[in-house]
Motif scaffolding. Structure first.
Motif, short mmCIF file in Angstrom:
data_model
loop_
_atom_site.label_atom_id
_atom_site.label_comp_id
_atom_site.label_asym_id
_atom_site.label_seq_id
_atom_site.Cartn_x
_atom_site.Cartn_y
_atom_site.Cartn_z
N LEU A 102 19.36 46.72 104.50
CA LEU A 102 20.38 46.77 103.46
C LEU A 102 21.77 46.66 104.08
O LEU A 102 21.97 46.98 105.25
CB LEU A 102 20.28 48.09 102.69
N PRO A 103 22.77 46.25 103.28
CA PRO A 103 24.15 46.24 103.78
C PRO A 103 24.60 47.67 104.10
O PRO A 103 24.34 48.60 103.33
CB PRO A 103 24.96 45.66 102.62
N PHE A 104 25.26 47.83 105.23
CA PHE A 104 25.77 49.14 105.63
C PHE A 104 26.94 49.54 104.74
O PHE A 104 27.79 48.72 104.40
CB PHE A 104 26.21 49.08 107.10
N ASN A 105 26.96 50.80 104.35
CA ASN A 105 28.03 51.37 103.52
C ASN A 105 28.06 50.84 102.09
O ASN A 105 29.07 50.96 101.40
CB ASN A 105 29.41 51.16 104.17
N ASP A 106 26.94 50.27 101.61
CA ASP A 106 26.85 49.78 100.24
C ASP A 106 26.00 50.77 99.42
O ASP A 106 24.76 50.73 99.45
CB ASP A 106 26.22 48.39 100.22
N VAL A 107 26.67 51.64 98.70
CA VAL A 107 25.99 52.71 97.96
C VAL A 107 25.09 52.14 96.87
O VAL A 107 23.94 52.59 96.70
CB VAL A 107 27.02 53.68 97.35
N GLU A 108 25.57 51.17 96.11
CA GLU A 108 24.80 50.63 95.00
C GLU A 108 23.50 49.98 95.46
O GLU A 108 22.44 50.17 94.86
CB GLU A 108 25.65 49.64 94.20
N GLN A 109 23.58 49.19 96.53
CA GLN A 109 22.37 48.53 97.05
C GLN A 109 21.36 49.57 97.53
O GLN A 109 20.15 49.40 97.35
CB GLN A 109 22.74 47.59 98.19
N LEU A 110 21.86 50.62 98.14
CA LEU A 110 20.96 51.67 98.61
C LEU A 110 20.24 52.33 97.44
O LEU A 110 19.01 52.47 97.45
CB LEU A 110 21.75 52.73 99.40
N LYS A 111 20.97 52.70 96.42
CA LYS A 111 20.37 53.37 95.27
C LYS A 111 19.35 52.48 94.57
O LYS A 111 18.31 52.97 94.08
CB LYS A 111 21.46 53.81 94.29
N LYS A 112 19.61 51.18 94.52
CA LYS A 112 18.68 50.25 93.89
C LYS A 112 17.39 50.10 94.69
O LYS A 112 16.33 49.76 94.13
CB LYS A 112 19.33 48.87 93.76
N SER A 113 17.46 50.33 96.00
CA SER A 113 16.33 50.03 96.88
C SER A 113 15.44 51.23 97.17
O SER A 113 14.36 51.08 97.73
CB SER A 113 16.85 49.49 98.22
N VAL A 114 15.87 52.42 96.80
CA VAL A 114 15.10 53.63 97.09
C VAL A 114 14.05 53.86 96.01
O VAL A 114 14.36 53.83 94.82
CB VAL A 114 16.04 54.85 97.19
N ASP A 115 12.81 54.06 96.44
CA ASP A 115 11.74 54.44 95.51
C ASP A 115 10.75 55.34 96.24
O ASP A 115 10.98 55.73 97.39
CB ASP A 115 11.05 53.19 94.93
#
Length: 385
Positions: A152-165
């Motif tokens: 994932l892109p570093f320091n990208d909160v939205e991408q992180l939240k979308k990718s966590v399951d």
């Protein structure tokens, strides 16, 4: 061509002697060493206390293997986890080896395989560590990697939240990406990771191979954030120049590191433990760590005074410092610095990395700044001609 494989692009310099922050090559030329063996020599070259410890231990016992009790390992582990939420340690030989162990234990502990890492990270070159490293140039030519890593892109909160399951076993990151360009974590991103890991069955692995052991001005870089890792990997400065590494973990991980789950022949040998203990006895003093912070701030202040802000950006934590040179490629510039008597390394194609010993003097910092100003300004002027 010689009898060595050609897997290193070596500089045409042979260093034969070192003392403190200075080294000398086979031709007798002296250099100010702001690489510290890539953040390894945290106390500089041939520190008297480390030399004394190594000599004394070498006359006692070098190696026993982990078939037997090694009481000095226990003392070293206690020093590393003192006043921490972490409680146990495993010792090995290199950063990549430490990261391999952490990856294995995260999978075993959670029963899940999926691990999230971040673009421009660097975790090592063994297969598991290489697979965790989100840089294509590290992967090229080696066939299928270990699967179940998401980048994932570093320091990208939205991408992180979308990718966590629920499939995610762990999030693995560097608090400051060293090899990837000296990129510090943002406060917002750290808070998001902390919330995710503290409210779900997802472990947090922090790779402190380069940032640990005082490099950023605290014992570990994560101490400057809200992050509470389940596993922390260490190497480089941990041995002060002796090949030594380790993994720290919480009490919850204790049973996962069960007999037969992982091991190493050389890891935690008495020579390495003795040197590492001496390193920690010096570096983990509050006065020493405060001086690292102050020297880092001083160095950054001086850099900002001499460098044009419209062309160069300084990023730093303690004495891990990057100069983003924009479109200027740093490889040719590094050779110019060598000619001028200063050793530096890159962090990607356009970032100069400064890694002086943690006990560098202010006078030595000023000497380095003078060379930096002279060489870098000339390079920038030549680029604009």
């Amino acid at each position: 061509m010689n009898a060595l494989f050609n897997n290193y692009s070596r500089r045409p310099i042979s260093l034969v002697e070192g003392k403190g922050t200075f080294v000398k090559d086979s031709n007798g030329k002296s250099y100010l060493d702001f690489t510290s063996g890539i953040a390894v020599l945290c106390l500089g070259h041939a520190h008297p206390s480390l030399v004394k410890t190594l000599q004394e231990q070498s006359e006692k016992i070098w190696h026993t293997s982990n078939l037997y009790e090694i009481p000095s390992q226990v003392k070293l582990a206690e020093t590393l986890v003192k006043d921490q939420h972490l409680s146990h340690a495993f010792f090995c030989n290199s950063g990549a080896e430490a990261n391999e162990a952490a990856i294995k234990m995260a999978r075993k502990h959670t029963g899940k395989n999926h691990i999230i890492t971040f673009e421009n990270s660097f975790h090592g070159r063994t297969f598991g560590a290489m697979s965790a490293t989100a840089q294509e140039k590290i992967h090229n030519g080696f066939g299928p990697l270990v699967d179940k890593f998401t980048y994932l892109p570093f320091n990208d909160v939205e991408q992180l939240k979308k990718s966590v399951d629920d499939s995610v076993a762990a999030i693995m990151l560097e608090v400051v990406q060293g090899e990837g360009g000296v990129n510090p974590i943002t406060e917002e991103f750290a808070e998001a990771i902390h919330e995710i890991c503290s409210t779900s069955d997802i472990l947090l692995i922090i790779d402190e191979v380069q940032t640990g052991i005082g490099r950023t001005g605290t014992r570990f870089a994560f101490e400057q954030t809200v992050l509470k890792p389940d596993l922390v990997t260490l190497a480089k400065g941990l041995g002060g120049g002796f090949p030594f590494a380790g993994v720290l973990g919480t009490s919850e991980i204790y049973d996962t590191f069960s007999p037969g789950s992982h091991g190493t022949t050389y890891g935690g040998n008495p020579l390495g433990v003795a040197v590492s203990q001496t390193v920690l006895d010096i570096v983990f003093q509050d006065t020493f760590l405060n001086e690292v912070k102050e020297k880092g701030e001083y160095l950054v202040q001086k850099l900002n005074e001499i460098l044009p802000a419209d062309k160069l950006t300084v990023r730093a934590k303690g004495l891990l410092i990057g100069i983003d040179c924009g479109s200027l490629e740093v490889a040719p510039t590094i050779s110019k610095f060598e000619d001028a008597g200063l050793l530096l390394c890159g962090a990607g194609p356009n970032v100069l990395r400064l890694l002086p010993p943690l006990n560098v003097s202010y006078e030595e910092i000023d000497q380095g700044i003078a060379i930096l100003e002279d060489v870098l300004i000339k390079q920038l002027n030549e680029q604009t001609v």
